[in-house]
Design a protein around this motif. Sequence first.
Motif, PDB file in Angstrom:
ATOM      1  N   GLY A   1      62.617  10.732   9.732  1.00  0.00           N
ATOM      2  CA  GLY A   1      63.067  11.995   9.562  1.00  0.00           C
ATOM      3  C   GLY A   1      63.167  12.946  10.943  1.00  0.00           C
ATOM      4  O   GLY A   1      63.544  14.058  10.707  1.00  0.00           O
ATOM      5  N   SER A   2      62.868  12.390  11.953  1.00  0.00           N
ATOM      6  CA  SER A   2      63.190  13.198  13.267  1.00  0.00           C
ATOM      7  C   SER A   2      64.652  12.984  13.731  1.00  0.00           C
ATOM      8  O   SER A   2      65.560  12.220  13.368  1.00  0.00           O
ATOM      9  CB  SER A   2      62.325  12.780  14.249  1.00  0.00           C
ATOM     10  N   SER A   3      64.926  14.013  14.604  1.00  0.00           N
ATOM     11  CA  SER A   3      66.343  14.037  15.054  1.00  0.00           C
ATOM     12  C   SER A   3      66.412  13.346  16.519  1.00  0.00           C
ATOM     13  O   SER A   3      65.440  13.190  16.893  1.00  0.00           O
ATOM     14  CB  SER A   3      66.852  15.445  15.389  1.00  0.00           C
TER      15      SER A   3
ATOM     16  N   PRO B   1      70.746  13.760  13.158  1.00  0.00           N
ATOM     17  CA  PRO B   1      69.902  14.879  12.692  1.00  0.00           C
ATOM     18  C   PRO B   1      68.484  14.395  12.008  1.00  0.00           C
ATOM     19  O   PRO B   1      67.446  15.148  12.306  1.00  0.00           O
ATOM     20  CB  PRO B   1      70.469  15.846  11.806  1.00  0.00           C
ATOM     21  N   SER B   2      68.722  13.285  11.196  1.00  0.00           N
ATOM     22  CA  SER B   2      67.498  12.949  10.548  1.00  0.00           C
ATOM     23  C   SER B   2      67.603  11.475  10.417  1.00  0.00           C
ATOM     24  O   SER B   2      68.275  10.735   9.848  1.00  0.00           O
ATOM     25  CB  SER B   2      67.557  13.454   8.974  1.00  0.00           C
ATOM     26  N   MET B   3      66.685  10.910  11.175  1.00  0.00           N
ATOM     27  CA  MET B   3      66.675   9.256  11.590  1.00  0.00           C
ATOM     28  C   MET B   3      66.094   8.581  10.206  1.00  0.00           C
ATOM     29  O   MET B   3      65.374   9.030   9.491  1.00  0.00           O
ATOM     30  CB  MET B   3      65.655   9.088  12.540  1.00  0.00           C
ATOM     31  N   GLU B   4      67.078   7.518   9.764  1.00  0.00           N
ATOM     32  CA  GLU B   4      66.723   6.546   8.779  1.00  0.00           C
ATOM     33  C   GLU B   4      66.846   5.345   9.229  1.00  0.00           C
ATOM     34  O   GLU B   4      67.454   4.965  10.162  1.00  0.00           O
ATOM     35  CB  GLU B   4      67.475   7.149   7.606  1.00  0.00           C
TER      36      GLU B   4
ATOM     37  N   HIS C   1      69.935   3.836  10.217  1.00  0.00           N
ATOM     38  CA  HIS C   1      70.776   4.271  11.676  1.00  0.00           C
ATOM     39  C   HIS C   1      70.485   3.229  12.706  1.00  0.00           C
ATOM     40  O   HIS C   1      70.790   3.377  13.875  1.00  0.00           O
ATOM     41  CB  HIS C   1      70.365   5.671  12.094  1.00  0.00           C
TER      42      HIS C   1
END
Length: 573
Positions: free
Chosen positions: A312-314, A354-357, A360
Motif C-alpha cells: 500500500g505504500s509508494s 503509488p501503491s505497492m502490491e 509489483h
Amino acid sequence: MERWILIILVIMPGVWSGDWGVTLKSQCALKGTSVVLKCKYDYPSGHFVTSVGWYKARYVSGVGRLYPVRDPPSSPGHFRYAGNRWSDCSLEINDVQHTDEGQYYFEFETTFNRWMSRTYSHLSVKGLTAHAQPGTVTEGADVSLTCESGCDTPVNIVWFKDGLPARNPVFQARREDAGQYHCAILGQESVRSASVALNVHYAPEKVTLSMNPSGDIVKGSSITFSCSSDASPPVTQRGYSLYKDGHFVRSGQSHAISDVQPSHSGMYYCQAWNNISRRGNDLMKSAEVHLDVQYQPMNISVSMGPSNVVAGSSVNLTCSGAANPAAESYTWYRRTASSRSMLQVGSGQVLSIPSMEASHTGLYSCQARNQLGESNSTEVLLTMREEQRGWCHFTVKNNDLFIWNFKSIIFILYLKWHKCSFSQSNHTVCLSSGSQSLPITAGIGVSLFVTLVLALLLLWRKQRTHAEKKKTVSDSRLSGRGTTSTATEDQSDSVYVNIHTFPSSPPPATDVTPHNAIMAPVSCEDEVTYSTVTIKPRNPPPPHHGDRALQGSGSKARENDESVIYATVAKSR
C-alpha cells in the motif's frame, strides 16, 4: 703654308720640352663604379705619336709580366681610352670589379721611338660594407646603421631594407625592423654593399592552440593539440607547455591523444617561453580551447526510495548515469519470477509506483539512450515487506482501575511510551501497539531507567517505614499485643512481579480477558513479555480482633479488597 705648319708645331706638346715621360696617379674605386686613371705623357720635339696603349702587370710565381688591357668578352666597353695623341693618356674603367685591381702602365709610340712609363698607376678596388650595431637587439633598444666604403672619396649613402628604402640609420628597434639591410651610393644605387642582418628579439605573441580534428569529439577517437606563436628567437619544443583546467599536462609544441576518454574533457591552453620578457611577463598564454568528449550513456544505476516497502505504500525508482549529450529517453523493464523475459513497464527517468502490491515485485532495470547509443543498468530487486502484527493488553480485576498513586502513574506512563491506547470496560483495558522507531525506543529506555530509580527510592522509603512499624509492633508485642496481625500485615505489603517471555503469536483471549474484552491488533516484534503486578494499600486499617480472627478474615479481605490491581501486559519487542 709654312706659317701654319709652324703654328701647329708650337701648339703640339713636347715640341719645346724635348723630354720623354709619363705621369700617373693611383686611384681607389668602389666595386661597381666607374673610375678614370689619370695619366699625362710628354715626348721630344719632332716626334709624332703613332699609337698608345695600357698594360697591366700580372705576377705568376713571383715574376711579373705586362699584358695589354683588353675588354673581357663578357663586358664590352669595360676599358676605354679617355686620352688623346699629344698629352692626355687617361684610362676609363667601367663597372669596376675586384679583378681590375692591380698595377697599370702606359706606353706610347712615336714616329722615331717607343716609350713606356717607368712608374705605374695602382688601382684599389673596394666595396661598401654595411654594419648594424648591435646586430641582435631586444625590442625597444637603440640601433645604429653604418656604411664603410674603403676609399677616401666621400660619397652620399642611402639605406635599403629587404630591397626597399629604409628609414634613418639610427632608431629604436621594433620587431618589424628586423630584416636584411644594405647601403648604396646615392645616384648609383646599383653600387651596393653586401646585406647585413638585423635581429630584433621579442617575447612570444599571438600564441594559439589548435585542435585537430575540431568540433565534436567522440569517445575513443584520436586528437592532436598544436601550439604556435610569433616570437624571436622562435620558441623551442621545450618552450611550449600544455595545460588542462589550470593543471600542467606536458611540454612540447604538440600533444596527441590516441584514445579520447570523457576524463579528457576540459579547458586547454598552452604557454610559450623564449627567455624574453615583455612588460615583466616571461610566459605568454594562448586562448582556451574547450574539449568536449561525447559518449553514449554509461554507468547506469537504479536507486530506490524508500528502501523498505510495505503493501500500500509508494515507491520511486530513479535511473541515473553519465552521458554526453544527456540521455534523451529512459525505458523501464521488469523481470518476474515466472518469466525470464523482460517486460517494459514504463518510461521516464523516474518510475513511480503509488501503491505497492505483490504484483509489483520483481527485478527492475532501466535503459538510457542518447544520439550516440544506449546502455542498460544492472537489475535491482523490488520486494514488499509484510507488516507483522501482535497483541498488547492487560486486565483489571475491578472497576476502580486508576488509583492515583505513584505506581499507577508510572504504569500509565509506560503504556504511553509504548504508544498503547487504553480504555476501561468491564474490568478490562485493551491496548494496541505499533512498531517503534529508534528514537522512541531510546526514550522508553530512558523513561524506564528513571522509573526504576524512582521505584528504588520509594522502595527504600517504604522499607524504612516498614522497619519503623515493625519496631512499633515489636514494642506492642512486648506489651501484650498479638503477632498474627503483624505477620499478616507484612505479607500483605509484598509486591509480586512476574515476567514471562512468550512467542510472537497472541495468547488466547479466553486465558486473560473476559468475553467482553476489546482486543486491538498492533505491530509487535518476535517476543512478548507478560507481567503481573499486585499492589496493596500502604496503610491497612489495624485489626480489632485476635490473631486467629485476623487470620480468618485476612484471606477474605484479600479476596474483596478493592485496592488490588492485577495487570497482565503483553508487549511485542
